[in-house]
Design an enzyme around this catalytic site. Structure first.
Site, PDB file in Angstrom:
ATOM      1  N   TYR A   1      19.303  55.571  -4.580  1.00  0.00           N
ATOM      2  CA  TYR A   1      18.311  56.597  -3.416  1.00  0.00           C
ATOM      3  C   TYR A   1      18.688  54.391  -2.701  1.00  0.00           C
ATOM      4  CZ  TYR A   1      13.653  56.869  -2.276  1.00  0.00           C
ATOM      5  OH  TYR A   1      12.895  57.403  -1.324  1.00  0.00           O
TER       6      TYR A   1
ATOM      7  N   SER B   1      12.151  53.966   3.567  1.00  0.00           N
ATOM      8  CA  SER B   1      11.221  53.698   2.209  1.00  0.00           C
ATOM      9  C   SER B   1      11.497  52.115   2.405  1.00  0.00           C
ATOM     10  CB  SER B   1      12.678  54.791   0.654  1.00  0.00           C
ATOM     11  OG  SER B   1      12.378  53.735   0.237  1.00  0.00           O
TER      12      SER B   1
END
Ligand SMILES: NC(=O)c1ccc[n+]([C@@H]2O[C@H](COP(=O)([O-])OP(=O)(O)OC[C@H]3O[C@@H](n4cnc5c(N)ncnc54)[C@H](O)[C@@H]3O)[C@@H](O)[C@H]2O)c1
Ligand SMILES: O=C(O)C(=O)C[C@H](O)[C@H](O)CO
Length: 256
Positions: free
Chosen positions: A159, A146
């Site tokens: 995350y 990401s």
């Protein structure tokens, strides 16, 4: 003679979370290049629709209902794919989720859920698939990181930890499995229009416009943007590429 650098005919790819979003975009690209696809997901209706889409592209496709945080389900999933499709050449560790809270409000079970889904699942799927990938003689693993593998955000403690971990896990496996001719790489998506980020846009005020303003390409990404990179990292074209983390972000990570 046809250029075979990007040809996936005869290959079998497993895509976790492959029934929608970025996973489906990668599965569609690999199917168009000739690979049979195992769609690993929990939502049976979505998986059925994805399998129908992939079969329309002229390849074999199966749905394997699996929670990737469950180690015995992961083992059973790998066995079923090898039995039904005959081999595993490509593993895409794509399943992921987020719980968006400031770090001091995140509960331990929420932290664990995000780490288990985004990071530990990649470890479990890769370990379970390793014997088949080694037997393939030309194995490929694609892990999904990401922008949070590089940057931070106040709402993304677990995350970002999971996505930073994915990059380091990728590097370790690339070293370990190079002698088996398995290449292990990561893709770092920018901001892509999917169910995941529809949630983010609802929860994080101003996110949509902030992303647009700092993405040089001037748009959010689409799932089709992941077909090409998946085919590259799954095919002989990337045989000397391993341990990398490649942004697919419209320039987001190089914007000052
Ligand atoms: N959309 C983005 O902007 C973006 C950016 C960077 C990284 N990513 C990553 O890309 C990947 C795909 O996300 P997406 O944006 O396509 O969202 P998505 O919500 O459409 O896809 C995520 C998929 O993972 C599946 N999944 C989640 N937990 C699972 C579990 N325990 N077992 C099996 N499947 C499970 C979901 O059901 C879904 O199919 C994720 O790893 C995400 O973190 C997305
Ligand atoms: O959904 C979120 O909260 C995210 O952070 C999703 C992605 O990782 C983000 O699009 C940046 O790549």
């Amino acid at each position: 003679m046809k250029n075979q650098l990007f040809d996936l005919s005869g290959k079998v790819a497993v895509v976790t979370g492959g029934n929608g979003g970025i996973g489906l975009g990668m599965a569609q690209g690999m199917a168009d290049a000739g690979a049979a696809i195992a769609v690993v997901g929990r939502n049976e209706a979505k998986s059925k629709a994805a399998v129908e889409d992939l079969r329309q592209r002229g390849v074999k496709a199966i749905a394997v209902a699996t929670d990737v945080t469950d180690s015995s389900a992961v083992t059973a999933m790998v066995e079923r794919v090898a039995n039904e499709l005959g081999r595993i050449d490509i593993l895409v560790n794509n399943a992921g989720m987020s719980i968006r809270k400031p770090p001091h409000e995140l509960e331990l079970d929420e932290w664990s859920k995000v780490i288990d889904t985004n990071l530990t699942s990649a470890f479990m799927c890769s370990k379970a698939a390793y014997p088949a990938l080694k037997a393939s003689g030309r194995g490929k693993i694609i892990n999904i990181g990401s922008m949070m593998s590089i940057f931070g955000a106040s709402f993304a403690a677990a995350y970002a930890a999971s996505k930073g971990g994915i990059v380091q896990y990728t590097r370790a496996c690339a070293n370990a499995w190079a002698p088996d001719n398995i290449q292990v790489n990561a893709i770092l998506p920018g901001w892509i229009d999917t169910d995941l980020t529809r949630g983010a846009r609802q929860q994080v005020s101003g996110l949509h416009d902030r992303v647009l303003a700092r993405t040089p390409a001037g748009r959010w990404g689409a799932i089709d943007d992941f077909a090409g990179i998946a085919v590259f990292l799954a095919s002989p074209a990337s045989d000397f590429v391993t341990g990398t983390a490649i942004p697919v972000d419209g320039g987001y990570s190089v914007m000052v």
